[in-house]
Design a protein around this motif. Sequence first.
Motif, PDB file in Angstrom:
ATOM      1  N   UNK A  20      30.456  16.728 -14.208  1.00  0.00           N
ATOM      2  CA  UNK A  20      31.891  16.955 -13.936  1.00  0.00           C
ATOM      3  C   UNK A  20      32.132  17.145 -12.436  1.00  0.00           C
ATOM      4  N   UNK A  21      31.293  17.937 -11.796  1.00  0.00           N
ATOM      5  CA  UNK A  21      31.461  18.154 -10.338  1.00  0.00           C
ATOM      6  C   UNK A  21      31.353  16.831  -9.585  1.00  0.00           C
ATOM      7  N   UNK A  22      30.463  15.962 -10.015  1.00  0.00           N
ATOM      8  CA  UNK A  22      30.322  14.672  -9.323  1.00  0.00           C
ATOM      9  C   UNK A  22      31.502  13.748  -9.591  1.00  0.00           C
ATOM     10  N   UNK A  23      32.131  13.896 -10.779  1.00  0.00           N
ATOM     11  CA  UNK A  23      33.377  13.145 -11.033  1.00  0.00           C
ATOM     12  C   UNK A  23      34.469  13.622 -10.062  1.00  0.00           C
ATOM     13  N   UNK A  24      34.384  14.889  -9.659  1.00  0.00           N
ATOM     14  CA  UNK A  24      35.345  15.431  -8.687  1.00  0.00           C
ATOM     15  C   UNK A  24      35.029  14.961  -7.272  1.00  0.00           C
ATOM     16  N   UNK A  25      33.935  14.198  -7.127  1.00  0.00           N
ATOM     17  CA  UNK A  25      33.595  13.716  -5.787  1.00  0.00           C
ATOM     18  C   UNK A  25      32.643  14.638  -5.048  1.00  0.00           C
ATOM     19  N   UNK A  26      32.029  15.574  -5.758  1.00  0.00           N
ATOM     20  CA  UNK A  26      31.010  16.424  -5.135  1.00  0.00           C
ATOM     21  C   UNK A  26      29.679  15.666  -5.153  1.00  0.00           C
ATOM     22  N   UNK A  27      28.663  16.289  -4.592  1.00  0.00           N
ATOM     23  CA  UNK A  27      27.344  15.621  -4.526  1.00  0.00           C
ATOM     24  C   UNK A  27      26.290  16.617  -4.999  1.00  0.00           C
ATOM     25  N   UNK A  28      26.101  16.651  -6.331  1.00  0.00           N
ATOM     26  CA  UNK A  28      25.176  17.607  -6.949  1.00  0.00           C
ATOM     27  C   UNK A  28      24.097  16.802  -7.664  1.00  0.00           C
ATOM     28  N   UNK A  29      22.837  17.222  -7.514  1.00  0.00           N
ATOM     29  CA  UNK A  29      21.758  16.500  -8.214  1.00  0.00           C
ATOM     30  C   UNK A  29      20.683  17.487  -8.655  1.00  0.00           C
ATOM     31  N   UNK A  30      19.875  17.066  -9.625  1.00  0.00           N
ATOM     32  CA  UNK A  30      18.751  17.891 -10.070  1.00  0.00           C
ATOM     33  C   UNK A  30      19.036  18.780 -11.259  1.00  0.00           C
ATOM     34  N   UNK A  31      20.285  18.842 -11.722  1.00  0.00           N
ATOM     35  CA  UNK A  31      20.570  19.698 -12.896  1.00  0.00           C
ATOM     36  C   UNK A  31      19.731  19.217 -14.081  1.00  0.00           C
ATOM     37  N   UNK A  32      19.249  20.161 -14.869  1.00  0.00           N
ATOM     38  CA  UNK A  32      18.319  19.836 -15.953  1.00  0.00           C
ATOM     39  C   UNK A  32      16.879  20.042 -15.530  1.00  0.00           C
ATOM     40  N   UNK A  33      16.685  20.226 -14.208  1.00  0.00           N
ATOM     41  CA  UNK A  33      15.350  20.574 -13.698  1.00  0.00           C
ATOM     42  C   UNK A  33      15.477  21.969 -13.058  1.00  0.00           C
ATOM     43  N   UNK A  34      14.360  22.471 -12.574  1.00  0.00           N
ATOM     44  CA  UNK A  34      14.378  23.820 -11.968  1.00  0.00           C
ATOM     45  C   UNK A  34      14.888  23.821 -10.535  1.00  0.00           C
ATOM     46  N   UNK A  35      15.123  22.622  -9.993  1.00  0.00           N
ATOM     47  CA  UNK A  35      15.574  22.543  -8.593  1.00  0.00           C
ATOM     48  C   UNK A  35      16.848  21.717  -8.492  1.00  0.00           C
ATOM     49  N   UNK A  36      17.927  22.379  -8.127  1.00  0.00           N
ATOM     50  CA  UNK A  36      19.220  21.703  -8.026  1.00  0.00           C
ATOM     51  C   UNK A  36      19.646  21.660  -6.561  1.00  0.00           C
ATOM     52  N   UNK A  37      20.162  20.519  -6.142  1.00  0.00           N
ATOM     53  CA  UNK A  37      20.595  20.320  -4.747  1.00  0.00           C
ATOM     54  C   UNK A  37      22.095  20.087  -4.736  1.00  0.00           C
ATOM     55  N   UNK A  38      22.798  20.841  -3.911  1.00  0.00           N
ATOM     56  CA  UNK A  38      24.246  20.670  -3.780  1.00  0.00           C
ATOM     57  C   UNK A  38      24.558  20.377  -2.323  1.00  0.00           C
ATOM     58  N   UNK A  39      25.050  19.189  -2.042  1.00  0.00           N
ATOM     59  CA  UNK A  39      25.470  18.866  -0.670  1.00  0.00           C
ATOM     60  C   UNK A  39      26.907  19.372  -0.550  1.00  0.00           C
TER      61      UNK A  39
END
Length: 421
Positions: free
Chosen positions: A198-217
């Motif tokens: 959902x955050x990426x549909x908003x145009x954010x840049x989030x990756x790694x969810x579902x793993x232990x390491x999440x990156x949010x630009x």
Amino acid sequence: MAAFIVEGGYRLTGEQRVSGAKNAALPILAACLICPGQVRLYDCPKLRDVENMLAILTALGASWRQDEDGALFLDMSTATGHTMPQRISKEIRSSIFMLGPLLARFGRAVCTYPGGCEIGNRPIDLHLSGLSALGVRIREESGLILCEGDAMRGADIHLDYPSVGATENIMMAAVAASGVTYIRNAAREPETEDLQAFLNVLGCDVSGAGTSNIRIAGGGWRARSAVHSIMPDRIVAGTLLCAAAITGGEVRLSNVVPQHVGSTLSKLREGGCAIDCGEGMVRLSAPPRLSEIKLIETLPYPGFPTDMQAPFFALATVAEGTCVVVENVFENRFKHGPELMRMGAVYTQKDRTAVIRGVENLTGTQVTARDLRGGAALTIAGLKARGVTTVYGAELIDRGYEALDAQLRALGAHITREESL
Ligand code: EPZ
């Protein structure tokens, strides 16, 4: 107080479509605050907790409507407030999810300590320490949490425990921080992946969810509107499978992600159920009496989910053999035990461990739900028990299940709902 009246002894058979996930919808509704325009949400479940979240958004200046097929249309452009309404936000745990998006949108947030089920202390230290790491200044004053975060900056955050809510709150705040944020030891629950989507549909840049390491630009978002479908509810799916299993039934569920219910299916197979999975589908056929399930130990995802502990506790009371249940996630989540004992269940409990000896059957009586999943467990037990079981506290069950009585009746259960008993 509303109650379910359950007449036991009827096999559940048939098909049911699983609703959208409560624990994805709640953080995503909070994340709508980040969007300065219109949001359309499909498959948002019709639950009391969702109604409360919508009431909080309304109190913050947003507006919403629902069309005939259940889709939610939210206008977030009019959201102006950053102070949560105290009465509602005390009632539900998920009010704490508002901190992150309010900080992202307005740079400020005020909320009360959240409410929620009486299943443990439900601290929020990991939420607050994560936000502090982003540069949010937090003070507590007469039961309120006041946050100032108009210049958040990216940080490398290590969670002491993979808290679902803390992971999601930090994700939602970090989208507005300057620079990159990493969340280490993040929760891996599938609901965090739905929030990321959902955050990426908003145009954010989030990756790694579902793993232990999440990156949010950080650096904000570009979209002025969003459309998203809520993922299927893996706990509702598991609950319906347990309801079928305790009655020796045979059901087919659609709108299920089989890998999201992997640990639940594994335990149902251990109990002698025949299960096959397809694209978005799970089919279960249960024996007249479940075989022994030796151990249920709750753990963060992908371990056995704590929200399925109570339904399996109910299964174990009438399965063959003995089942050891260890509740590692919450410190007070066996309140359904004494109620099941009133129905004839045999178990002992010490701290976070219960040892359940299966009996031939239970006997219907009057019981009371003490929390959401415990109420579902009592209803499941009533489907099997001899005679009639009255489950008081159906309002608690409404927090997480859309008309559970109607869903079970559609599968052949003899269950009705009585209001204000
Ligand atoms: C979410 O609660 C779910 N709720 C719960 O579902 C679910 O049981 C839980 O995750 C675990 O999967 C929603 O998503 C709305 P946690 P949450 O933070 O975020 C401790 C249901 O029935 N902790 O992962 O509150 C906490 O005390 C509900 O649908 C801290 O110590 O769960 C608990 O022991 C019940 N400090 C453990 O972590 C914190 O700051 C897990 O909590 C936060 C949590």
